[in-house]
Design a protein around this motif. Structure first.
Motif, PDB file in Angstrom:
ATOM      1  N   THR A   1      23.105 -22.866 -21.109  1.00 16.74           N
ATOM      2  CA  THR A   1      22.155 -23.446 -20.172  1.00 16.74           C
ATOM      3  C   THR A   1      22.149 -24.962 -20.330  1.00 16.74           C
ATOM      4  OG1 THR A   1      20.823 -21.440 -20.291  1.00 16.74           O
ATOM      5  CG2 THR A   1      19.778 -23.395 -19.366  1.00 16.74           C
ATOM      6  N   LEU A   2      22.471 -25.651 -19.236  1.00 14.05           N
ATOM      7  CA  LEU A   2      22.637 -27.106 -19.275  1.00 14.05           C
ATOM      8  C   LEU A   2      21.291 -27.814 -19.268  1.00 14.05           C
ATOM      9  CD1 LEU A   2      25.512 -27.447 -16.641  1.00 14.05           C
ATOM     10  CD2 LEU A   2      25.745 -27.475 -19.129  1.00 14.05           C
ATOM     11  N   ARG A   3      21.223 -28.914 -19.968  1.00  9.74           N
ATOM     12  CA  ARG A   3      20.088 -29.827 -19.883  1.00  9.74           C
ATOM     13  C   ARG A   3      20.491 -30.966 -18.954  1.00  9.74           C
ATOM     14  NH1 ARG A   3      15.973 -29.063 -23.399  1.00  9.74           N
ATOM     15  NH2 ARG A   3      16.299 -27.482 -25.017  1.00  9.74           N
ATOM     16  N   THR A   4      19.791 -31.118 -17.860  1.00  8.39           N
ATOM     17  CA  THR A   4      20.200 -32.054 -16.816  1.00  8.39           C
ATOM     18  C   THR A   4      19.012 -32.864 -16.334  1.00  8.39           C
ATOM     19  OG1 THR A   4      19.737 -30.524 -15.004  1.00  8.39           O
ATOM     20  CG2 THR A   4      21.911 -30.354 -16.022  1.00  8.39           C
ATOM     21  N   THR A   5      19.302 -33.828 -15.474  1.00  3.55           N
ATOM     22  CA  THR A   5      18.255 -34.505 -14.728  1.00  3.55           C
ATOM     23  C   THR A   5      17.998 -33.736 -13.434  1.00  3.55           C
ATOM     24  OG1 THR A   5      19.832 -35.890 -13.518  1.00  3.55           O
ATOM     25  CG2 THR A   5      19.043 -36.715 -15.646  1.00  3.55           C
ATOM     26  N   TYR A   6      16.947 -34.099 -12.727  1.00  4.64           N
ATOM     27  CA  TYR A   6      16.633 -33.454 -11.452  1.00  4.64           C
ATOM     28  C   TYR A   6      17.776 -33.651 -10.461  1.00  4.64           C
ATOM     29  CZ  TYR A   6      14.267 -32.682  -6.955  1.00  4.64           C
ATOM     30  OH  TYR A   6      13.944 -32.246  -5.702  1.00  4.64           O
ATOM     31  N   ASP A   7      18.315 -34.870 -10.388  1.00  3.94           N
ATOM     32  CA  ASP A   7      19.418 -35.133  -9.459  1.00  3.94           C
ATOM     33  C   ASP A   7      20.639 -34.279  -9.804  1.00  3.94           C
ATOM     34  OD1 ASP A   7      17.948 -36.979  -8.061  1.00  3.94           O
ATOM     35  OD2 ASP A   7      18.699 -38.698  -9.201  1.00  3.94           O
ATOM     36  N   GLU A   8      20.891 -34.055 -11.104  1.00  2.40           N
ATOM     37  CA  GLU A   8      22.047 -33.250 -11.493  1.00  2.40           C
ATOM     38  C   GLU A   8      21.875 -31.785 -11.109  1.00  2.40           C
ATOM     39  OE1 GLU A   8      24.118 -35.317 -15.335  1.00  2.40           O
ATOM     40  OE2 GLU A   8      22.130 -34.444 -15.642  1.00  2.40           O
ATOM     41  N   VAL A   9      20.641 -31.289 -11.119  1.00  4.73           N
ATOM     42  CA  VAL A   9      20.415 -29.917 -10.654  1.00  4.73           C
ATOM     43  C   VAL A   9      20.895 -29.786  -9.215  1.00  4.73           C
ATOM     44  CG1 VAL A   9      18.661 -28.197 -10.073  1.00  4.73           C
ATOM     45  CG2 VAL A   9      18.514 -29.445 -12.224  1.00  4.73           C
TER      46      VAL A   9
END
Length: 778
Positions: free
Chosen positions: A530-538
């Motif tokens: 499960t990736l940890r991302t920013t909102y834009d990356e989602v």
């Protein structure tokens, strides 16, 4: 970075460094001007005041330390970030949450690195317990300073073992300054990090031990924006060798060992003269050689030809050994660690003896209940194996020696029971092993036992090639690699290939031999990352196939699927744009949920009391479950059924679900026995390298998710689904029963209340309802 520069940068607070992060320096040798000696003297002061000084590594945790760890957190271990963080909270409560998070992330990545280098679950479990005990013991004081602008300082000197190296890297990644110094050689470090990529090297022109009289330490402490800590207690210096008050008298010279008169008793392999090892191992001693030697086999087989034929040969070897008068034993993978009862036999050995005397003492305690010849051969083999290790640290030498001696007693005693010189015993080892097990196989082979090692993967050669032991084994290397499946329990169906089939297979191999090209559903298993991302990356990654996402990896028969699980709070921009953003994520296959609660049928297929019957000590019994009337998934392919049951057990073990109570295993099974056929078809059809199934939840209510709903989302997350929970109110929902580490909370904008969800699917409302029984939906 120049050599002088790396010293000066070490004294700066992290915020003033370029880049702003902790240092890992490796000081090898010394310089004539004495600059390195002055630097190390200052570092020693820093380690005493704000860190740890390691002299010759860290001693293994004691049995009481390990027992205390088990008593507090339990004995369950699955390599998952959620479980590690839960154990951190229970075990290292003195640390701040952000310190525990940094340490947990570094520990998880270190264990993954060990696994990528061939460590099996038993090795990972032992490494995990070792590191956790060290965190609370040897490094407990230093870890309280993590993430400060002046980080804790770890100074290590002398030879490094594998786990010494890994714990230094782990502590550096978590936020410690680390200095490793060796005035003589870089060899023990380079053994673990051949490229030297984990640290910055300072190389002196003199590679000799430092003079006895160390230069005086500077009067001024390290410049830092924080006041110095109080003077350290003696316990902050960790040494694996106690410092006696007075010199210990040298032990008397060793006389000849009892086994030194054995001469050339063994003849390994030369008698076999090219015979197939699976046939030669069955021959009695009278048909092996005529020179009066004990003629044995020591053979390594890497890779295979065709999977069914390869596994059939292994099964037939097993059946032939079972039907023969030989005593034999099968070892699958690396040897399990010695038990406390096995170690107890060697507790009387004086650990402070110098190397040769210590090896002789352990060999003397290696008494087997067998004939004189096997006994002396075993003691000689043990001695030769230990002397080849060239270990100088007495504590590590003792630990390695006791481990090897315990293993030799474990495997040799039953093999030599009722010893018959005409029928030499055999040890068959199969699957991935580690360096210590390679030593065990060598020692057993030199004790008068036939040793056959089978590795379905050709990469298994590497460990044997790097071994310092004499390479007197024979090798067979075949063309293909196979996954490390369990040793075959039955004969495989054999198939012959036509010319046309072989031609088609060659074309297929050519098409799919390049990186990034995968056959459809060519992998039976997945592990969610499960990736940890920013909102834009989602928003950017949402429609990307798995193989094009960061952290995608294939390993054996398993795909590491980089998936998303994000709770997105608030509304970015105006409400109309917000709804359009969500519409952009919805495909015809996406399941859209806008009604909470979303489990519309509360009556389970399997009740909680009935579900309890399928668990024993927290472990699901898949055989009993599949035979029961409540089991509804028997029509699915076996690999899909096994995959789903494996993920159910993982969900129970990994700590994703909180507040589940004692009946959590039964609740998980009861909930997940009610999946609709459409849901099952989605899981069965999921090609782990390509398009990832999606779940979008829009929750404008003030209702938290039920336990069953959280179980369902946790299960889909472990299978590899992408999940986005849009919560414009910012209220709690998934937090009710899901560990915060299971998903990522992202803030998109301002909280908005009393919203009404419009039509988001645009002409295809309901087209994604593939959870029909369990879910309501739009």
């Amino acid at each position: 970075m120049s050599q002088n520069c790396c010293f000066s940068a070490f004294y700066l607070p992290v915020s003033q460094r370029t880049p702003p992060k902790p240092c890992f320096l490796r000081v090898i040798g010394r310089d004539a001007a004495g600059e390195s000696a002055r630097f190390l003297s200052q570092v020693h002061t820093l380690a005493d005041r704000n860190g740890v000084y390691l002299k010759d590594g860290v001693a293994n945790p004691t049995e009481p330390e390990i027992r205390r760890f088990y008593d507090l957190v339990g004995e369950r271990f699955v390599l998952s970030g959620a479980l590690i963080r839960r154990h951190m909270t229970m075990w290292l409560g003195q640390l701040r949450p952000e310190q525990r998070e940094a340490l947990a992330l570094a520990l998880e990545q270190t264990l993954e690195r060990l696994r990528s280098r061939g460590a099996n679950d038993g090795v990972l479990r032992n490494a995990y317990i070792k590191f956790m005990c060290w965190f609370r013991g040897a490094f407990g004081h230093a870890l309280t300073g993590l993430l400060r602008d002046v980080p804790p300082c770890i100074l290590a000197e002398g030879e490094l073992s594998k786990y010494d190296f890994y714990v230094l890297c782990l502590l550096h990644q978590a936020g410690c300054d680390v200095v490793y110094a060796n005035p003589v050689s870089d060899a023990s470090y380079r053994k673990q990090d051949p490229e030297g990529s984990c640290s910055i090297l300072w190389q002196g022109e003199l590679l000799t031990p430092e003079p006895r009289s160390a230069p005086p330490r500077p009067a001024q402490p390290r410049p830092a924006p924080v006041p110095p800590r109080p003077a350290p207690s003696p316990s902050r210096t960790v040494s694996s060798q106690p410092r006696p008050a007075q010199a210990r008298p040298s032990p008397p010279p060793l006389g000849p060992a009892p086994w030194e008169g054995m001469g050339n008793t063994l003849c390994i392999n030369r008698w076999a003269d090219g015979q197939a090892v699976t046939e030669a191992v069955l021959l009695p001693a009278s048909r092996r050689g005529k020179d009066g030697h004990m003629d044995t086999l020591f053979a390594l087989c890497f890779g295979g030809d065709e999977r069914s034929a390869y596994r059939t040969r292994l099964f037939r070897l097993r059946r032939a050994l079972e039907q023969s008068p030989k005593r034999w034993k099968l070892l699958e993978g690396a040897a399990p660690p010695p038990t406390p009862a096995e170690v107890q036999r060697f507790q009387t050995v004086d650990k402070t003896l110098p190397g040769v005397h210590l090896i002789r003492a352990i060999a003397g305690a290696l008494a087997l209940n067998c004939g004189k010849v096997p006994q002396l051969l075993a003691q000689r083999a043990f001695t030769l194996a230990m002397e080849s290790a060239a270990e100088t640290n007495s504590v590590r030498l003792y630990n390695h020696g006791v481990r090897l001696a315990c293993w030799m007693r474990r495997y040799l005693e039953p093999l030599f029971e009722g010893y018959d010189p005409e029928q030499l015993p055999a040890l068959v080892c199969y699957g991935p092993v580690n360096e210590a097990t390679v030593t065990l196989l060598w020692a057993v082979a030199h004790s008068g036992v036939d040793v056959l090692y089978f590795s379905p993967q050709k990469a298994g050669q590497t460990l044997f090639e790097a071994s310092p032991l004499s390479h007197d084994w024979s090798e067979v290397v075949m063309e293909q690699d196979f996954p490390a499946e369990p040793f075959p329990q039955k004969e495989e169906l054999l198939r012959a290939s036509t010319t046309a089939y072989n031609a088609a297979r060659e074309i297929d191999e050519m098409l799919h031999n390049d990186v990034g090209m995968f056959r459809t559903r060519s992998f039976p298993r997945s592990a969610a990352v499960t990736l940890r991302t920013t909102y834009d990356e989602v928003l950017q990654l949402w429609k990307e196939e798995a193989q094009f996402r960061p952290s995608f990896q294939t390993q054996g028969d398993t795909v590491h699927v980089p998936n998303l699980f994000a709770k997105i709070n608030g509304v970015e921009g105006n409400v109309s744009d917000y709804w359009d953003t969500i519409r952009g994520l919805i495909t015809p296959e996406t399941h859209l949920i806008t009604n909470v609660p979303f489990l519309v049928d509360p009556a389970p297929v399997m009740s909680i009391p009935k579900a309890r019957a399928f668990f024993h000590n927290g472990r699901l019994d898949p055989v009993a479950l599949k035979r029961s009337e409540q089991y509804r998934y028997g029509f699915l392919p076996d690999d899909t059924q096994n995959y789903m049951l494996e993920k159910m057990q993982t969900l129970i073990d990994c700590g994703l679900i909180t507040d589940g109570g004692r009946d959590l295993p039964a609740c998980v099974l009861s909930t997940l026995m009610g999946l609709s056929k459409d849901t099952l078809h989605t899981i069965q059809s999921f090609d782990f390298t390509r398009t990832i199934p999606k779940v979008v939840i829009v929750d404008v209510t003030d209702r938290v998710f039920s336990l069953a709903e959280c179980i369902l989302l946790g299960f889909f997350n472990l299978v590899g689904f992408d999940i986005a929970v849009f919560t414009p109110t910012g209220y709690r929902n998934v937090e009710a029963h899901l560990n915060p580490d299971a998903f990522q909370t992202l803030n998109a904008g301002e909280y908005r209340f009393d919203l009404t969800v419009p039509s988001l699917r645009g002409g295809r409302r309901g087209s994604g309802e593939w959870f029909s029984r369990l879910f309501g939906g739009n």
